[in-house]
Design a protein around this motif. Sequence first.
Motif, PDB file in Angstrom:
ATOM      1  N   TYR A  20       0.900  -1.201  -0.130  1.00  0.00           N
ATOM      2  CA  TYR A  20       0.083   0.064   0.160  1.00  0.00           C
ATOM      3  C   TYR A  20       0.909   1.193   0.174  1.00  0.00           C
ATOM      4  CZ  TYR A  20      -3.687  -3.303   1.233  1.00  0.00           C
ATOM      5  OH  TYR A  20      -4.499  -4.184   1.135  1.00  0.00           O
ATOM      6  N   PRO A  21       0.290   2.251  -0.388  1.00  0.00           N
ATOM      7  CA  PRO A  21      -0.957   2.503  -1.088  1.00  0.00           C
ATOM      8  C   PRO A  21      -1.057   1.666  -2.685  1.00  0.00           C
ATOM      9  CG  PRO A  21       0.363   4.278  -1.476  1.00  0.00           C
ATOM     10  CD  PRO A  21       1.093   3.630  -0.837  1.00  0.00           C
ATOM     11  N   SER A  22      -2.294   1.270  -2.853  1.00  0.00           N
ATOM     12  CA  SER A  22      -2.533   0.707  -3.978  1.00  0.00           C
ATOM     13  C   SER A  22      -3.902   1.252  -4.750  1.00  0.00           C
ATOM     14  CB  SER A  22      -2.846  -0.787  -3.654  1.00  0.00           C
ATOM     15  OG  SER A  22      -4.260  -0.963  -3.186  1.00  0.00           O
ATOM     16  N   MET A  23      -4.021   1.033  -6.043  1.00  0.00           N
ATOM     17  CA  MET A  23      -4.892   1.444  -6.847  1.00  0.00           C
ATOM     18  C   MET A  23      -5.636   0.148  -7.683  1.00  0.00           C
ATOM     19  SD  MET A  23      -4.782   4.074 -10.169  1.00  0.00           S
ATOM     20  CE  MET A  23      -4.940   3.394 -11.614  1.00  0.00           C
ATOM     21  N   LEU A  24      -6.942   0.090  -7.573  1.00  0.00           N
ATOM     22  CA  LEU A  24      -7.526  -0.923  -7.907  1.00  0.00           C
ATOM     23  C   LEU A  24      -8.739  -0.534  -9.101  1.00  0.00           C
ATOM     24  CD1 LEU A  24      -8.147  -4.220  -7.250  1.00  0.00           C
ATOM     25  CD2 LEU A  24     -10.567  -3.235  -6.427  1.00  0.00           C
ATOM     26  N   PHE A  25      -8.308  -1.160 -10.329  1.00  0.00           N
ATOM     27  CA  PHE A  25      -9.137  -0.872 -11.242  1.00  0.00           C
ATOM     28  C   PHE A  25     -10.171  -2.242 -11.588  1.00  0.00           C
ATOM     29  CE2 PHE A  25      -9.296   1.099 -15.846  1.00  0.00           C
ATOM     30  CZ  PHE A  25     -10.384   0.245 -16.214  1.00  0.00           C
ATOM     31  N   GLU A  26     -11.442  -1.774 -11.125  1.00  0.00           N
ATOM     32  CA  GLU A  26     -12.419  -2.995 -10.931  1.00  0.00           C
ATOM     33  C   GLU A  26     -12.276  -3.546 -12.209  1.00  0.00           C
ATOM     34  OE1 GLU A  26     -15.453  -5.441 -10.190  1.00  0.00           O
ATOM     35  OE2 GLU A  26     -15.802  -3.653 -11.654  1.00  0.00           O
ATOM     36  N   ARG A  27     -12.171  -5.118 -12.317  1.00  0.00           N
ATOM     37  CA  ARG A  27     -12.082  -5.763 -13.802  1.00  0.00           C
ATOM     38  C   ARG A  27     -13.693  -6.303 -14.453  1.00  0.00           C
ATOM     39  NH1 ARG A  27     -10.364 -11.524 -11.056  1.00  0.00           N
ATOM     40  NH2 ARG A  27     -12.313 -11.917 -10.153  1.00  0.00           N
ATOM     41  N   SER A  28     -14.747  -5.614 -13.907  1.00  0.00           N
ATOM     42  CA  SER A  28     -15.948  -6.099 -14.532  1.00  0.00           C
ATOM     43  C   SER A  28     -16.794  -4.650 -14.874  1.00  0.00           C
ATOM     44  CB  SER A  28     -16.822  -6.740 -13.576  1.00  0.00           C
ATOM     45  OG  SER A  28     -16.167  -7.716 -13.367  1.00  0.00           O
ATOM     46  N   PRO A  29     -16.219  -3.735 -15.992  1.00  0.00           N
ATOM     47  CA  PRO A  29     -16.881  -2.622 -16.381  1.00  0.00           C
ATOM     48  C   PRO A  29     -17.984  -2.935 -17.077  1.00  0.00           C
ATOM     49  CG  PRO A  29     -14.924  -2.898 -17.575  1.00  0.00           C
ATOM     50  CD  PRO A  29     -15.042  -3.947 -16.608  1.00  0.00           C
ATOM     51  N   ASP A  30     -18.989  -1.918 -17.063  1.00  0.00           N
ATOM     52  CA  ASP A  30     -20.108  -1.998 -18.171  1.00  0.00           C
ATOM     53  C   ASP A  30     -19.607  -1.470 -19.209  1.00  0.00           C
ATOM     54  OD1 ASP A  30     -21.634  -3.116 -16.226  1.00  0.00           O
ATOM     55  OD2 ASP A  30     -22.362  -1.129 -15.408  1.00  0.00           O
ATOM     56  N   PHE A  31     -20.272  -1.524 -20.493  1.00  0.00           N
ATOM     57  CA  PHE A  31     -19.806  -0.799 -21.640  1.00  0.00           C
ATOM     58  C   PHE A  31     -21.099  -0.769 -22.686  1.00  0.00           C
ATOM     59  CE2 PHE A  31     -18.791  -5.187 -23.099  1.00  0.00           C
ATOM     60  CZ  PHE A  31     -19.454  -5.008 -24.321  1.00  0.00           C
ATOM     61  N   GLU A  32     -21.130   0.372 -23.305  1.00  0.00           N
ATOM     62  CA  GLU A  32     -22.101   0.569 -24.411  1.00  0.00           C
ATOM     63  C   GLU A  32     -21.449   0.898 -25.783  1.00  0.00           C
ATOM     64  OE1 GLU A  32     -25.963   3.576 -24.850  1.00  0.00           O
ATOM     65  OE2 GLU A  32     -24.731   3.572 -23.269  1.00  0.00           O
ATOM     66  N   ILE A  33     -21.859   0.320 -26.753  1.00  0.00           N
ATOM     67  CA  ILE A  33     -21.498   0.688 -28.121  1.00  0.00           C
ATOM     68  C   ILE A  33     -22.174   1.876 -28.621  1.00  0.00           C
ATOM     69  CG2 ILE A  33     -21.472  -0.084 -30.496  1.00  0.00           C
ATOM     70  CD1 ILE A  33     -20.522  -3.016 -29.348  1.00  0.00           C
ATOM     71  N   MET A  34     -21.465   2.939 -28.726  1.00  0.00           N
ATOM     72  CA  MET A  34     -22.312   4.398 -28.871  1.00  0.00           C
ATOM     73  C   MET A  34     -22.542   4.480 -30.552  1.00  0.00           C
ATOM     74  SD  MET A  34     -22.612   5.152 -25.815  1.00  0.00           S
ATOM     75  CE  MET A  34     -22.982   6.945 -26.072  1.00  0.00           C
ATOM     76  N   SER A  35     -21.673   4.046 -31.410  1.00  0.00           N
ATOM     77  CA  SER A  35     -22.094   4.429 -32.692  1.00  0.00           C
ATOM     78  C   SER A  35     -20.745   3.823 -33.581  1.00  0.00           C
ATOM     79  CB  SER A  35     -21.804   5.906 -33.124  1.00  0.00           C
ATOM     80  OG  SER A  35     -20.244   6.292 -32.864  1.00  0.00           O
ATOM     81  N   THR A  36     -20.952   3.525 -34.617  1.00  0.00           N
ATOM     82  CA  THR A  36     -20.218   3.143 -35.845  1.00  0.00           C
ATOM     83  C   THR A  36     -20.003   4.052 -36.987  1.00  0.00           C
ATOM     84  OG1 THR A  36     -21.879   1.649 -36.896  1.00  0.00           O
ATOM     85  CG2 THR A  36     -20.559   0.415 -35.344  1.00  0.00           C
ATOM     86  N   GLN A  37     -18.977   3.851 -37.731  1.00  0.00           N
ATOM     87  CA  GLN A  37     -18.796   5.010 -38.775  1.00  0.00           C
ATOM     88  C   GLN A  37     -19.368   4.377 -40.016  1.00  0.00           C
ATOM     89  OE1 GLN A  37     -17.473   7.932 -38.783  1.00  0.00           O
ATOM     90  NE2 GLN A  37     -16.724   7.735 -36.702  1.00  0.00           N
ATOM     91  N   SER A  38     -19.631   4.930 -41.092  1.00  0.00           N
ATOM     92  CA  SER A  38     -20.006   4.456 -42.368  1.00  0.00           C
ATOM     93  C   SER A  38     -19.375   3.166 -42.779  1.00  0.00           C
ATOM     94  CB  SER A  38     -20.313   5.375 -43.464  1.00  0.00           C
ATOM     95  OG  SER A  38     -18.975   5.803 -43.932  1.00  0.00           O
ATOM     96  N   ASN A  39     -18.285   2.949 -42.346  1.00  0.00           N
ATOM     97  CA  ASN A  39     -17.206   1.890 -43.097  1.00  0.00           C
ATOM     98  C   ASN A  39     -17.440   0.790 -42.041  1.00  0.00           C
ATOM     99  OD1 ASN A  39     -15.759   2.557 -40.768  1.00  0.00           O
ATOM    100  ND2 ASN A  39     -13.907   2.875 -42.032  1.00  0.00           N
ATOM    101  N   ASN A  40     -18.417   0.881 -40.949  1.00  0.00           N
ATOM    102  CA  ASN A  40     -18.721  -0.111 -40.056  1.00  0.00           C
ATOM    103  C   ASN A  40     -17.174  -0.602 -39.157  1.00  0.00           C
ATOM    104  OD1 ASN A  40     -21.304   0.078 -40.353  1.00  0.00           O
ATOM    105  ND2 ASN A  40     -21.338  -1.717 -41.869  1.00  0.00           N
ATOM    106  N   ARG A  41     -16.233   0.149 -39.340  1.00  0.00           N
ATOM    107  CA  ARG A  41     -15.031  -0.294 -38.853  1.00  0.00           C
ATOM    108  C   ARG A  41     -14.606   0.536 -37.303  1.00  0.00           C
ATOM    109  NH1 ARG A  41     -10.531  -0.223 -42.712  1.00  0.00           N
ATOM    110  NH2 ARG A  41      -9.205  -1.179 -41.015  1.00  0.00           N
ATOM    111  N   THR A  42     -14.840   1.757 -37.367  1.00  0.00           N
ATOM    112  CA  THR A  42     -14.608   2.338 -36.460  1.00  0.00           C
ATOM    113  C   THR A  42     -15.676   3.204 -35.769  1.00  0.00           C
ATOM    114  OG1 THR A  42     -12.558   3.458 -37.711  1.00  0.00           O
ATOM    115  CG2 THR A  42     -13.159   4.563 -35.778  1.00  0.00           C
ATOM    116  N   GLY A  43     -15.701   2.843 -34.357  1.00  0.00           N
ATOM    117  CA  GLY A  43     -16.792   3.256 -33.500  1.00  0.00           C
ATOM    118  C   GLY A  43     -16.419   3.645 -32.314  1.00  0.00           C
ATOM    119  N   LEU A  44     -17.274   4.199 -31.651  1.00  0.00           N
ATOM    120  CA  LEU A  44     -17.423   4.821 -30.028  1.00  0.00           C
ATOM    121  C   LEU A  44     -17.847   3.837 -29.075  1.00  0.00           C
ATOM    122  CD1 LEU A  44     -18.350   8.442 -30.502  1.00  0.00           C
ATOM    123  CD2 LEU A  44     -16.058   7.527 -30.553  1.00  0.00           C
ATOM    124  N   GLN A  45     -16.975   3.581 -28.219  1.00  0.00           N
ATOM    125  CA  GLN A  45     -17.627   2.478 -27.083  1.00  0.00           C
ATOM    126  C   GLN A  45     -17.197   3.339 -25.803  1.00  0.00           C
ATOM    127  OE1 GLN A  45     -15.484  -1.150 -27.268  1.00  0.00           O
ATOM    128  NE2 GLN A  45     -17.059  -2.503 -25.972  1.00  0.00           N
TER     129      GLN A  45
END
Length: 156
Positions: free
Chosen positions: A43-68
């Motif tokens: 310690y001290p320690s930092m914990l990044f909790e390993r079970s995040p929620d996610f949402e796919i926000m968008s994709t580009q017209s080429n369906n390759r690049t998006g926001l998550q």
Amino acid sequence: MTYEDLVNIFKDAAGAYVPVSGNGLSFHYDAVWYNNGAAANTYPSMLFERSPDFEIMSTQSNNRTGLQTFSGKLFFYDTFWQGERQIKEAYVKQSELNELALQILGEINRRTDLAPTERIKWGKGFFGLDVHNPKLVQVFIPFTATIRSECTPLPV
């Protein structure tokens, strides 16, 4: 940017912490209850909790690049032994850990400004004392991070 890249930004920011004296900041990617029985943790320690929620926000017209968008939990822990409790008020210890957390968040913000991602939004957190482990003080900070992901199409 991948989710792995995002976690590495947090991990590298923790590794950049150089205290005036004592241990550096240990980083863990694990369940929130990791510190309940981790006798070997430093310690001290930092914990990044390993079970995040996610949402796919968008994709580009080429369906390759998006926001998550990932919604995750970040915890900072430090020891608060009985001997220390006799000479230091709990709010002083919480304030010290909060200052450390703010320094790390600033470093994460700096690193994400350089990365191909939107700025991380920090949420409503709390200070904890004797939560799950009576020897620890904690600072909890939720976050949302929107990353621009790049993927290649499947072979046809």
